[in-house]
Design a protein around this motif. Structure first.
Motif, mmCIF file in Angstrom:
data_model
loop_
_atom_site.group_PDB
_atom_site.id
_atom_site.type_symbol
_atom_site.label_atom_id
_atom_site.label_comp_id
_atom_site.label_asym_id
_atom_site.label_seq_id
_atom_site.Cartn_x
_atom_site.Cartn_y
_atom_site.Cartn_z
ATOM 1 N N GLU A 4 58.756 -26.017 -4.889
ATOM 2 C CA GLU A 4 58.025 -25.395 -3.785
ATOM 3 C C GLU A 4 58.370 -26.149 -2.512
ATOM 4 O OE1 GLU A 4 53.424 -24.749 -2.269
ATOM 5 O OE2 GLU A 4 53.804 -25.571 -4.265
ATOM 6 N N ARG A 5 58.656 -25.412 -1.440
ATOM 7 C CA ARG A 5 58.992 -26.039 -0.163
ATOM 8 C C ARG A 5 57.981 -25.593 0.901
ATOM 9 N NH1 ARG A 5 63.945 -28.154 -1.418
ATOM 10 N NH2 ARG A 5 65.098 -27.000 -2.978
ATOM 11 N N ILE A 6 57.519 -26.542 1.675
ATOM 12 C CA ILE A 6 56.529 -26.270 2.721
ATOM 13 C C ILE A 6 57.176 -26.540 4.068
ATOM 14 C CG2 ILE A 6 54.320 -27.056 3.681
ATOM 15 C CD1 ILE A 6 53.528 -27.698 0.762
ATOM 16 N N GLY A 7 56.954 -25.625 5.017
ATOM 17 C CA GLY A 7 57.532 -25.796 6.350
ATOM 18 C C GLY A 7 59.045 -25.713 6.337
ATOM 19 N N LEU A 8 59.575 -24.778 5.577
ATOM 20 C CA LEU A 8 61.024 -24.647 5.389
ATOM 21 C C LEU A 8 61.715 -24.139 6.652
ATOM 22 C CD1 LEU A 8 63.416 -24.728 3.380
ATOM 23 C CD2 LEU A 8 62.837 -22.370 2.777
ATOM 24 N N ASP A 14 59.201 -29.618 5.507
ATOM 25 C CA ASP A 14 58.235 -30.696 5.729
ATOM 26 C C ASP A 14 57.896 -31.410 4.426
ATOM 27 O OD1 ASP A 14 58.079 -30.192 8.468
ATOM 28 O OD2 ASP A 14 56.460 -28.740 8.208
ATOM 29 N N ALA A 15 57.910 -30.651 3.325
ATOM 30 C CA ALA A 15 57.625 -31.247 2.017
ATOM 31 C C ALA A 15 58.267 -30.389 0.937
ATOM 32 C CB ALA A 15 56.123 -31.344 1.778
ATOM 33 N N ALA A 16 58.704 -31.060 -0.114
ATOM 34 C CA ALA A 16 59.212 -30.381 -1.306
ATOM 35 C C ALA A 16 58.398 -30.896 -2.486
ATOM 36 C CB ALA A 16 60.695 -30.668 -1.513
ATOM 37 N N ILE A 17 57.952 -29.973 -3.327
ATOM 38 C CA ILE A 17 57.114 -30.339 -4.465
ATOM 39 C C ILE A 17 57.845 -29.976 -5.748
ATOM 40 C CG2 ILE A 17 54.873 -30.021 -5.586
ATOM 41 C CD1 ILE A 17 53.951 -28.902 -2.760
ATOM 42 N N PHE A 18 57.970 -30.963 -6.635
ATOM 43 C CA PHE A 18 58.622 -30.747 -7.915
ATOM 44 C C PHE A 18 57.907 -31.570 -8.982
ATOM 45 C CE2 PHE A 18 61.780 -32.024 -11.109
ATOM 46 C CZ PHE A 18 62.108 -30.771 -11.605
ATOM 47 N N ASN A 19 57.531 -30.917 -10.047
ATOM 48 C CA ASN A 19 56.945 -31.604 -11.197
ATOM 49 C C ASN A 19 55.738 -32.467 -10.815
ATOM 50 O OD1 ASN A 19 56.948 -31.986 -13.966
ATOM 51 N ND2 ASN A 19 58.253 -33.792 -13.868
ATOM 52 N N GLY A 20 54.902 -31.954 -9.898
ATOM 53 C CA GLY A 20 53.690 -32.664 -9.498
ATOM 54 C C GLY A 20 53.891 -33.783 -8.499
ATOM 55 N N ILE A 21 55.116 -33.930 -7.984
ATOM 56 C CA ILE A 21 55.413 -34.972 -6.995
ATOM 57 C C ILE A 21 55.746 -34.301 -5.660
ATOM 58 C CG2 ILE A 21 56.903 -36.925 -6.397
ATOM 59 C CD1 ILE A 21 55.196 -37.477 -8.837
ATOM 60 N N GLU A 49 49.124 -36.581 7.058
ATOM 61 C CA GLU A 49 47.928 -36.131 6.344
ATOM 62 C C GLU A 49 47.851 -34.609 6.280
ATOM 63 O OE1 GLU A 49 43.574 -37.876 6.123
ATOM 64 O OE2 GLU A 49 44.742 -38.898 7.671
ATOM 65 N N GLU A 50 48.187 -33.937 7.376
ATOM 66 C CA GLU A 50 48.191 -32.470 7.394
ATOM 67 C C GLU A 50 49.196 -31.920 6.388
ATOM 68 O OE1 GLU A 50 48.893 -30.960 11.335
ATOM 69 O OE2 GLU A 50 47.231 -32.119 12.184
ATOM 70 N N THR A 51 50.391 -32.505 6.358
ATOM 71 C CA THR A 51 51.417 -32.045 5.421
ATOM 72 C C THR A 51 50.979 -32.303 3.987
ATOM 73 O OG1 THR A 51 53.152 -32.431 7.061
ATOM 74 C CG2 THR A 51 53.849 -32.200 4.770
ATOM 75 N N LEU A 52 50.415 -33.469 3.722
ATOM 76 C CA LEU A 52 49.915 -33.767 2.375
ATOM 77 C C LEU A 52 48.877 -32.736 1.944
ATOM 78 C CD1 LEU A 52 49.570 -37.632 2.637
ATOM 79 C CD2 LEU A 52 51.029 -36.409 1.006
ATOM 80 N N GLU A 53 47.958 -32.424 2.839
ATOM 81 C CA GLU A 53 46.913 -31.441 2.524
ATOM 82 C C GLU A 53 47.525 -30.080 2.208
ATOM 83 O OE1 GLU A 53 43.333 -29.183 4.846
ATOM 84 O OE2 GLU A 53 43.443 -31.362 5.107
ATOM 85 N N SER A 54 48.488 -29.648 3.010
ATOM 86 C CA SER A 54 49.110 -28.336 2.769
ATOM 87 C C SER A 54 49.913 -28.326 1.466
ATOM 88 C CB SER A 54 49.985 -27.907 3.953
ATOM 89 O OG SER A 54 51.092 -28.750 4.085
ATOM 90 N N ALA A 55 50.286 -29.507 0.980
ATOM 91 C CA ALA A 55 51.034 -29.616 -0.274
ATOM 92 C C ALA A 55 50.117 -29.855 -1.471
ATOM 93 C CB ALA A 55 52.044 -30.759 -0.170
ATOM 94 N N GLY A 56 48.811 -29.886 -1.248
ATOM 95 C CA GLY A 56 47.878 -30.110 -2.340
ATOM 96 C C GLY A 56 47.759 -31.577 -2.724
ATOM 97 N N SER A 57 47.927 -32.456 -1.747
ATOM 98 C CA SER A 57 47.850 -33.890 -1.994
ATOM 99 C C SER A 57 46.944 -34.514 -0.939
ATOM 100 C CB SER A 57 49.256 -34.509 -1.959
ATOM 101 O OG SER A 57 49.223 -35.859 -2.367
ATOM 102 N N ALA A 58 46.900 -35.836 -0.912
ATOM 103 C CA ALA A 58 46.076 -36.558 0.055
ATOM 104 C C ALA A 58 46.591 -37.988 0.168
ATOM 105 C CB ALA A 58 44.615 -36.564 -0.393
ATOM 106 N N LYS A 59 46.129 -38.696 1.200
ATOM 107 C CA LYS A 59 46.656 -40.039 1.423
ATOM 108 C C LYS A 59 46.330 -41.008 0.292
ATOM 109 C CE LYS A 59 43.076 -41.655 4.624
ATOM 110 N NZ LYS A 59 42.854 -42.162 5.983
ATOM 111 N N ALA A 114 54.284 -38.603 -2.741
ATOM 112 C CA ALA A 114 52.901 -38.604 -3.227
ATOM 113 C C ALA A 114 52.773 -37.742 -4.481
ATOM 114 C CB ALA A 114 51.977 -38.058 -2.136
ATOM 115 N N ALA A 115 51.713 -37.983 -5.207
ATOM 116 C CA ALA A 115 51.379 -37.130 -6.340
ATOM 117 C C ALA A 115 50.597 -35.930 -5.829
ATOM 118 C CB ALA A 115 50.546 -37.902 -7.351
#
Length: 120
Positions: A4-8, A14-21, A49-59, A114-115
């Motif tokens: 999954e890619r965010i802000g492509l 802005d973030a890429a999510i693979f296997n929970g990372i 922090e905003e990007t982490l939140e949009s990716a389903g994560s947190a600091k 981040a996880a």
């Protein structure tokens, strides 16, 4: 396997999510004109922090942080902001280096891994 890619954009995301990372791109301040390292650091951490939140994560789920400073002699100024921001008891691994950044005026760039928050 799904990525999954965010802000492509054409060049990055802005973030890429693979296997929970969650892998975050380098974040820089959007406003630099006349702004100190302290102000740029505050903005960059808020953007992270905003990007982490949009990716389903947190600091508090950050595993690793890489910080790039154009003037490494100002690390104490950056640390004063970073130390207030980092989640107590959840300090990630970290590397901080002096670097020439691609965009003039930027004093700091931060990237992280981040996880993703577990689904309840």
């Amino acid at each position: 396997m799904s990525i999954e890619r965010i802000g492509l954009t054409h060049r990055w995301c802005d973030a890429a999510i693979f296997n929970g990372i969650v892998f975050l791109a380098g974040h820089i301040a959007e406003k630099t004109e006349g702004r100190s390292l302290t102000e740029q650091t505050e903005e960059v951490l808020a953007l992270l922090e905003e990007t982490l939140e949009s990716a389903g994560s947190a600091k508090d789920l950050i595993l690793s942080v890489q910080i790039f400073l154009t003037d490494i002699s100002k690390i104490a100024e950056m640390n004063a902001v970073y130390d207030k921001w980092v989640a107590p008891g959840h300090a990630p691994t970290r590397a901080t280096v002096g670097a020439q950044l691609a965009s003039p005026g930027h004093a700091i760039e931060i990237t992280a891994v981040a996880a993703k928050r577990s689904a309840a």
